[in-house]
Write a protein that holds these residues in place. Structure first.
Motif, PDB file in Angstrom:
ATOM      1  N   THR A  11       0.843  -1.182   0.000  1.00 14.78           N
ATOM      2  CA  THR A  11       0.000   0.000   0.000  1.00 14.78           C
ATOM      3  C   THR A  11       0.881   1.235   0.000  1.00 14.78           C
ATOM      4  OG1 THR A  11      -1.671   1.258   1.200  1.00 14.78           O
ATOM      5  CG2 THR A  11      -0.188  -0.096   2.528  1.00 14.78           C
ATOM      6  N   ALA A  12       0.427   2.250  -0.747  1.00 12.14           N
ATOM      7  CA  ALA A  12       1.205   3.477  -0.845  1.00 12.14           C
ATOM      8  C   ALA A  12       0.849   4.458   0.262  1.00 12.14           C
ATOM      9  CB  ALA A  12       0.955   4.129  -2.209  1.00 12.14           C
ATOM     10  N   SER A  13      -0.258   4.200   0.965  1.00  8.63           N
ATOM     11  CA  SER A  13      -0.717   5.143   1.975  1.00  8.63           C
ATOM     12  C   SER A  13       0.048   4.960   3.281  1.00  8.63           C
ATOM     13  CB  SER A  13      -2.220   4.947   2.229  1.00  8.63           C
ATOM     14  OG  SER A  13      -2.462   3.661   2.764  1.00  8.63           O
ATOM     15  N   ALA A  14       0.124   6.042   4.034  1.00 11.91           N
ATOM     16  CA  ALA A  14       0.725   5.961   5.361  1.00 11.91           C
ATOM     17  C   ALA A  14      -0.254   5.245   6.281  1.00 11.91           C
ATOM     18  CB  ALA A  14       1.011   7.362   5.884  1.00 11.91           C
ATOM     19  N   PRO A  15       0.255   4.506   7.263  1.00 14.67           N
ATOM     20  CA  PRO A  15      -0.664   3.815   8.173  1.00 14.67           C
ATOM     21  C   PRO A  15      -1.472   4.808   8.993  1.00 14.67           C
ATOM     22  CG  PRO A  15       1.597   3.659   8.976  1.00 14.67           C
ATOM     23  CD  PRO A  15       1.663   4.247   7.594  1.00 14.67           C
ATOM     24  N   SER A  16      -2.745   4.508   9.173  1.00 12.87           N
ATOM     25  CA  SER A  16      -3.570   5.344  10.039  1.00 12.87           C
ATOM     26  C   SER A  16      -3.410   4.911  11.491  1.00 12.87           C
ATOM     27  CB  SER A  16      -5.037   5.250   9.619  1.00 12.87           C
ATOM     28  OG  SER A  16      -5.441   3.894   9.535  1.00 12.87           O
ATOM     29  N   LEU A  17      -3.111   3.624  11.679  1.00 10.29           N
ATOM     30  CA  LEU A  17      -2.980   3.069  13.020  1.00 10.29           C
ATOM     31  C   LEU A  17      -1.766   2.149  13.059  1.00 10.29           C
ATOM     32  CD1 LEU A  17      -4.327   2.510  15.882  1.00 10.29           C
ATOM     33  CD2 LEU A  17      -5.446   0.575  14.764  1.00 10.29           C
ATOM     34  N   SER A  18      -0.978   2.258  14.121  1.00  9.81           N
ATOM     35  CA  SER A  18       0.204   1.398  14.271  1.00  9.81           C
ATOM     36  C   SER A  18       0.359   0.989  15.722  1.00  9.81           C
ATOM     37  CB  SER A  18       1.487   2.131  13.842  1.00  9.81           C
ATOM     38  OG  SER A  18       1.436   2.546  12.501  1.00  9.81           O
ATOM     39  N   GLY A  77       0.280   8.719  13.219  1.00 12.49           N
ATOM     40  CA  GLY A  77       1.613   9.119  13.652  1.00 12.49           C
ATOM     41  C   GLY A  77       1.700   9.705  15.047  1.00 12.49           C
ATOM     42  N   ARG A  78       0.567   9.913  15.675  1.00 10.64           N
ATOM     43  CA  ARG A  78       0.534  10.506  17.017  1.00 10.64           C
ATOM     44  C   ARG A  78       0.515   9.408  18.071  1.00 10.64           C
ATOM     45  NH1 ARG A  78      -4.214  14.590  19.259  1.00 10.64           N
ATOM     46  NH2 ARG A  78      -3.725  14.409  21.469  1.00 10.64           N
ATOM     47  N   ASP A  79       1.352   9.512  19.071  1.00  9.24           N
ATOM     48  CA  ASP A  79       1.406   8.533  20.152  1.00  9.24           C
ATOM     49  C   ASP A  79       0.189   8.740  21.064  1.00  9.24           C
ATOM     50  OD1 ASP A  79       1.946   6.916  22.365  1.00  9.24           O
ATOM     51  OD2 ASP A  79       4.103   7.299  22.279  1.00  9.24           O
ATOM     52  N   ILE A  80      -0.692   7.733  21.095  1.00 14.31           N
ATOM     53  CA  ILE A  80      -1.902   7.829  21.921  1.00 14.31           C
ATOM     54  C   ILE A  80      -1.889   6.797  23.050  1.00 14.31           C
ATOM     55  CG2 ILE A  80      -3.308   8.776  20.040  1.00 14.31           C
ATOM     56  CD1 ILE A  80      -4.531   5.938  19.745  1.00 14.31           C
ATOM     57  N   THR A  81      -0.713   6.247  23.318  1.00  7.37           N
ATOM     58  CA  THR A  81      -0.590   5.156  24.284  1.00  7.37           C
ATOM     59  C   THR A  81      -1.165   5.517  25.642  1.00  7.37           C
ATOM     60  OG1 THR A  81       1.467   4.576  23.144  1.00  7.37           O
ATOM     61  CG2 THR A  81       1.014   3.463  25.230  1.00  7.37           C
ATOM     62  N   ARG A  82      -1.013   6.747  26.056  1.00 10.06           N
ATOM     63  CA  ARG A  82      -1.474   7.168  27.388  1.00 10.06           C
ATOM     64  C   ARG A  82      -2.903   7.713  27.378  1.00 10.06           C
ATOM     65  NH1 ARG A  82       2.541   7.093  31.081  1.00 10.06           N
ATOM     66  NH2 ARG A  82       4.703   6.977  30.314  1.00 10.06           N
ATOM     67  N   ASP A  83      -3.519   7.782  26.213  1.00  8.82           N
ATOM     68  CA  ASP A  83      -4.901   8.271  26.121  1.00  8.82           C
ATOM     69  C   ASP A  83      -5.890   7.156  26.469  1.00  8.82           C
ATOM     70  OD1 ASP A  83      -4.160  10.829  25.318  1.00  8.82           O
ATOM     71  OD2 ASP A  83      -4.101  10.255  23.205  1.00  8.82           O
ATOM     72  N   GLY A  84      -6.949   7.505  27.187  1.00  6.60           N
ATOM     73  CA  GLY A  84      -7.980   6.545  27.538  1.00  6.60           C
ATOM     74  C   GLY A  84      -8.928   6.271  26.375  1.00  6.60           C
ATOM     75  N   ALA A  85      -9.877   5.359  26.599  1.00 10.64           N
ATOM     76  CA  ALA A  85     -10.792   4.929  25.539  1.00 10.64           C
ATOM     77  C   ALA A  85     -11.635   6.083  24.993  1.00 10.64           C
ATOM     78  CB  ALA A  85     -11.696   3.813  26.056  1.00 10.64           C
ATOM     79  N   ALA A  86     -12.167   6.931  25.879  1.00 10.83           N
ATOM     80  CA  ALA A  86     -13.013   8.041  25.425  1.00 10.83           C
ATOM     81  C   ALA A  86     -12.224   9.014  24.561  1.00 10.83           C
ATOM     82  CB  ALA A  86     -13.624   8.759  26.625  1.00 10.83           C
ATOM     83  N   ARG A  87     -11.015   9.292  24.973  1.00  9.57           N
ATOM     84  CA  ARG A  87     -10.158  10.198  24.203  1.00  9.57           C
ATOM     85  C   ARG A  87      -9.842   9.595  22.838  1.00  9.57           C
ATOM     86  NH1 ARG A  87      -8.527  15.113  22.667  1.00  9.57           N
ATOM     87  NH2 ARG A  87      -6.286  15.254  22.300  1.00  9.57           N
ATOM     88  N   ARG A  88      -9.565   8.303  22.791  1.00  7.30           N
ATOM     89  CA  ARG A  88      -9.257   7.650  21.514  1.00  7.30           C
ATOM     90  C   ARG A  88     -10.462   7.665  20.575  1.00  7.30           C
ATOM     91  NH1 ARG A  88      -5.028   2.672  22.963  1.00  7.30           N
ATOM     92  NH2 ARG A  88      -4.051   3.750  24.713  1.00  7.30           N
ATOM     93  N   THR A  89     -11.659   7.536  21.140  1.00  9.58           N
ATOM     94  CA  THR A  89     -12.856   7.624  20.298  1.00  9.58           C
ATOM     95  C   THR A  89     -12.960   9.007  19.681  1.00  9.58           C
ATOM     96  OG1 THR A  89     -14.044   5.973  21.615  1.00  9.58           O
ATOM     97  CG2 THR A  89     -15.366   7.437  20.243  1.00  9.58           C
TER      98      THR A  89
END
Length: 268
Positions: A11-18, A77-89
């Motif tokens: 795929t040529a697109s950048a990953p949306s989620l990693s 590309g943004r690190d969301i490891t410390r974000d909770g479920a509501a924030r990720r939604t």
């Protein structure tokens, strides 16, 4: 056991989620073990593996229901490891749960309206006043129509069949308008007659090149119909990742993780 890695779809697109070395330990047990994977827009990835492989735990780490012991989750590309479920939604990760996560004492339309309201940034307050209340209801009705639940709009959710509750979950996920959509065994507990409606909805989502879709599933007929890519987990580790044909043709993966023809319908 050695990893069996097929070539992942190009795929040529950048990953949306990693995820990078994503790991969680419960005491001395490593439930998800250093899983690194990229997920791209326009691709539906099915995650499979035997019972206890870590599929749902991995989903919980991605969507924020569980906090990782180590490793990281990245959204665009943004690190969301410390974000909770509501924030990720709010950031764009939506999930339909294996066990329904609905408001049983509200009506069908009210459940979807709350999702539309949340998407509009108005929170989940049922009695919130919106200047364009009619527009909110119209949008909710649009999503109900897409899942063939318009005729049940005024029923209390607790009175719905299990299959209709699963369809309502899909409507809510659609209403949240997230870029990443996660389905945990979406056809579990459904009758044979109810399955095609949900599968067609997922196909419709899949056709949107801007959506990244992740699916945990153990029914191989569903996997064959929907998957652009298969990721196989075993004992919490990623052991195969690639195009369905390449992964499913691997004898050791098919027998150990996907199931032989005789055991295809056993719960994974």
């Amino acid at each position: 056991m050695a990893s069996i890695l097929a070539n992942a779809p190009a795929t040529a697109s950048a990953p949306s989620l990693s995820t990078r070395d994503l790991t969680i330990r419960f005491g001395g047990h490593v439930a998800v073990n250093a899983v690194s994977a990229d997920f791209h827009p326009g691709t539906l990835t099915v995650i499979v593996g035997p019972n206890g492989a870590g599929k749902t735990t991995y989903f919980n780490l991605v969507s924020g229901q569980l906090a990782a012991s180590s490793g990281s989750v990245h959204l665009h590309g943004r690190d969301i490891t410390r974000d909770g479920a509501a924030r990720r939604t709010r950031l764009g990760i939506g999930r339909a749960f294996q066990l329904t996560n609905l408001f049983p004492h509200l009506t069908v339309i009210e459940n979807v309206r709350l999702a539309v309201q949340s998407r509009a940034g108005l929170g989940l307050h049922f009695f919130s006043v919106w200047s364009s209340h009619k527009e909110l209801i119209a949008r909710a009705e649009h999503y109900l129509e897409r899942v063939a639940l318009s005729a049940r709009r005024d029923m209390f959710v607790g009175a719905l069949s299990h299959g209709d509750q699963r369809k309502l979950e899909v409507a809510i996920l659609l209403a949240l308008e997230t870029g990443v959509m996660m389905f945990d065994e979406p056809t579990a507990g459904m009758s044979v007659d109810e399955v095609p409606t949900v599968l067609e909805l997922i196909r419709e989502v899949k056709r949107d090149s801007g959506k990244t879709v992740l699916l945990v599933e153990h029914k191989m007929d569903v996997v064959r119909q929907l998957a652009d890519r298969i990721v196989v987990l075993h004992n919490g580790a990623l052991v195969a990742d690639g195009e369905p044909g390449a992964v499913m043709q691997s004898k050791i993966v098919q027998e150990a993780y996907l199931g032989t023809p005789e055991s295809e319908h056993a719960h994974a």
